[in-house]
Scaffold this active site. Sequence first.
Site, mmCIF file in Angstrom:
data_model
loop_
_atom_site.group_PDB
_atom_site.id
_atom_site.type_symbol
_atom_site.label_atom_id
_atom_site.label_comp_id
_atom_site.label_asym_id
_atom_site.label_seq_id
_atom_site.Cartn_x
_atom_site.Cartn_y
_atom_site.Cartn_z
ATOM 1 N N ALA A 130 0.911 -1.215 0.058
ATOM 2 C CA ALA A 130 0.070 -0.016 0.013
ATOM 3 C C ALA A 130 0.609 1.259 -0.062
ATOM 4 C CB ALA A 130 -0.765 0.067 1.049
ATOM 5 N N LEU A 131 1.066 1.813 -1.285
ATOM 6 C CA LEU A 131 1.913 2.833 -1.457
ATOM 7 C C LEU A 131 1.163 4.329 -1.928
ATOM 8 C CD1 LEU A 131 4.674 3.790 -1.379
ATOM 9 C CD2 LEU A 131 5.190 3.104 -3.944
ATOM 10 N N ILE A 163 -5.261 -0.235 -3.825
ATOM 11 C CA ILE A 163 -4.443 -1.074 -3.729
ATOM 12 C C ILE A 163 -4.730 -2.661 -4.025
ATOM 13 C CG2 ILE A 163 -3.654 -2.033 -1.107
ATOM 14 C CD1 ILE A 163 -2.747 0.933 -2.109
ATOM 15 N N ARG A 272 -7.172 -18.999 -40.874
ATOM 16 C CA ARG A 272 -8.158 -18.246 -41.354
ATOM 17 C C ARG A 272 -7.800 -17.871 -43.059
ATOM 18 N NH1 ARG A 272 -13.129 -16.037 -41.065
ATOM 19 N NH2 ARG A 272 -13.351 -14.005 -41.523
ATOM 20 N N GLN A 340 -6.378 -7.310 -34.215
ATOM 21 C CA GLN A 340 -6.592 -6.993 -35.560
ATOM 22 C C GLN A 340 -6.633 -8.125 -36.673
ATOM 23 O OE1 GLN A 340 -7.301 -3.848 -35.741
ATOM 24 N NE2 GLN A 340 -7.390 -3.211 -37.879
ATOM 25 N N GLY A 344 -13.481 -8.804 -36.455
ATOM 26 C CA GLY A 344 -14.539 -8.944 -35.283
ATOM 27 C C GLY A 344 -14.231 -9.841 -34.176
ATOM 28 N N GLU A 367 2.954 0.306 -10.557
ATOM 29 C CA GLU A 367 4.281 0.366 -10.003
ATOM 30 C C GLU A 367 4.927 1.305 -11.098
ATOM 31 O OE1 GLU A 367 5.387 -3.742 -9.282
ATOM 32 O OE2 GLU A 367 3.460 -4.390 -9.105
HETATM 33 N N1 COS Z 1 16.884 2.224 -4.503
HETATM 34 C C1 COS Z 1 17.264 2.694 -3.609
HETATM 35 N N2 COS Z 1 17.057 4.293 -3.428
HETATM 36 C C2 COS Z 1 16.243 5.059 -4.284
HETATM 37 C C3 COS Z 1 15.809 4.417 -5.313
HETATM 38 C C4 COS Z 1 15.999 2.962 -5.590
HETATM 39 N N3 COS Z 1 15.671 2.573 -6.734
HETATM 40 N N4 COS Z 1 15.202 5.270 -6.183
HETATM 41 C C5 COS Z 1 15.305 6.520 -5.231
HETATM 42 N N5 COS Z 1 16.182 6.305 -4.165
HETATM 43 C C6 COS Z 1 16.521 7.071 -3.137
HETATM 44 C C7 COS Z 1 17.313 8.574 -3.614
HETATM 45 O O1 COS Z 1 18.603 8.156 -4.110
HETATM 46 C C8 COS Z 1 17.009 9.546 -2.867
HETATM 47 O O2 COS Z 1 17.837 9.142 -1.658
HETATM 48 P P1 COS Z 1 18.566 10.652 -0.770
HETATM 49 O O3 COS Z 1 17.502 11.262 -0.279
HETATM 50 O O4 COS Z 1 19.549 9.718 0.181
HETATM 51 O O5 COS Z 1 19.452 11.113 -1.926
HETATM 52 C C9 COS Z 1 15.690 9.049 -2.142
HETATM 53 O O6 COS Z 1 15.227 7.823 -2.632
HETATM 54 C C10 COS Z 1 14.678 10.048 -2.987
HETATM 55 O O7 COS Z 1 14.738 9.915 -4.334
HETATM 56 P P2 COS Z 1 14.233 10.744 -5.594
HETATM 57 O O8 COS Z 1 14.806 12.170 -5.199
HETATM 58 O O9 COS Z 1 14.700 10.197 -6.905
HETATM 59 O O10 COS Z 1 12.668 10.939 -4.914
HETATM 60 P P3 COS Z 1 11.443 11.565 -5.941
HETATM 61 O O11 COS Z 1 10.456 12.211 -5.002
HETATM 62 O O12 COS Z 1 12.053 12.579 -6.966
HETATM 63 O O13 COS Z 1 10.957 10.421 -6.579
HETATM 64 C C11 COS Z 1 10.056 8.911 -8.567
HETATM 65 C C12 COS Z 1 11.252 9.805 -7.700
HETATM 66 C C13 COS Z 1 9.134 9.661 -9.446
HETATM 67 C C14 COS Z 1 10.960 8.190 -9.421
HETATM 68 C C15 COS Z 1 9.179 8.064 -7.422
HETATM 69 O O14 COS Z 1 8.520 8.878 -6.727
HETATM 70 C C16 COS Z 1 8.645 6.879 -8.149
HETATM 71 O O15 COS Z 1 8.921 5.681 -8.407
HETATM 72 N N6 COS Z 1 6.854 7.151 -8.560
HETATM 73 C C17 COS Z 1 6.402 6.119 -8.927
HETATM 74 C C18 COS Z 1 5.675 5.383 -7.870
HETATM 75 C C19 COS Z 1 5.098 4.137 -8.115
HETATM 76 O O16 COS Z 1 5.574 3.186 -8.902
HETATM 77 N N7 COS Z 1 3.818 4.056 -7.711
HETATM 78 C C20 COS Z 1 3.055 2.648 -8.001
HETATM 79 C C21 COS Z 1 2.978 2.149 -6.610
HETATM 80 S S1 COS Z 1 2.526 0.430 -6.664
HETATM 81 S S2 COS Z 1 1.023 0.156 -7.910
#
Ligand code: COS
Length: 401
Positions: A130-131, A163, A272, A340, A344, A367
Amino acid sequence: MMDRAHLAWPFFEERHRALASELDAWCSANIRHAHGDVDAECRALVKQLGAAGWLRHAIAGVSCGGTTDAIDTRSICLLRETLAWHHGLADFAFAMQGLGSGAISLHGTAEQRERYLPRVARGDAIAAFALSEPNAGSDVAAMTCAAHANGDDYIIEGEKTWISNGGIADFYVIFARTGEAPGARGISAFIVDADNPGLEIAERIDVIAPHPLARLRFHDCRISASLRIGEPGQGFKIAMQTLDVFRTSVAAAALGFARRALSEGLQRATSRQMFGQRLADFQLAQAKLAQMATTVDSAALLTYRAAWQRDQGANVTREAAMAKMAATEGAQQVIDAAVQLFGGEGVRSGQVVESLYREIRALRIYEGATEVQQLIIAREMLKESALLERGPHYPATGEQT
Ligand code: COS
């Protein structure tokens, strides 16, 4: 039967080849599509996959019932590709056991691992991740769901949405703001049991390819601090590390859907008759098939490159993002081409290609949407080029940092 030529590629070991073949045969003999109650079907699939031992691959830790001590990304990908080829909901049931327990596999305490992972591996407990929140989807760090420390407990307030397994899960791994710092550095991860007072299912969500999905509400939801995963403030990184594994596996699921569409399209084109010859005798149909096959192989190469690289202990943030983007976008095109070829018949409810057409759409969004993957790939490239400019003593791409 699936096309398994790619199993000869050097990314795999003998155990992977055996695993994929065994699961393919098991699915042919055991997976039946039920129509009706999607919750009941999903619960039954988790039980079935658990009883047959397949869910042991979704967790890490031999002492907890897993097949290996570290997550084996290639196994997870091969299992998802094969399950998706046979039945989208079976793939979903497997994948969510892995994603929902992934943070515990990667960062759980011994006590958390012993309490949750064996049940996940047997199919006795359903897991969920749950993110996302109504106002924090792609921008995860904007989440507002909060966990306030209170003695030896935390009290959770807020909402989570989209979720998967919401409503049928036995426990949720949730991410909430704990306030150590603003943004990404002030988030922690927790386990919340489904029957914990203060957690309610606020809404069930229906989607075009039905699977259990819900919005959760937390109000005065008190949990023990022993259910926090990792250190306070590390939740964002834990979420991203979990996604590094499971995004690659989303690519594998898309690959399974695309391979199935290619196989259906090929069968259709060779059977076909039209204008006095087979559909496959037309160059236009041949061009379609050639494009479909090439898209499938390129997605497979990117997917198993990322999986193999992660299993070597390397950082795969960029490779996982490339695999997810290319495989999900490519699968959408391959499936559309298969529809395609069917004409149909391709949009008739109950046709395999019709259900694939609905199944694939969400994978380009969840994701991390394609646009988020583009952002990640570009950021990783820019980070690397900045490091190269600063000198040779900085780690190169592929090394764990
Ligand atoms: N592994 C380990 N650490 C990571 C990482 C990874 N893959 N990606 C980022 N981090 C770390 C960064 O290094 C940074 O660390 P520091 O604070 O020590 O510098 C911290 O996490 C923050 O990273 P960042 O600045 O890149 O964060 P942002 O808020 O800019 O987020 C994205 C970037 C857009 C990439 C992120 O929010 C994302 O993945 N969004 C999509 C979410 C998603 O997949 N949602 C679906 C949920 S499941 S259905």
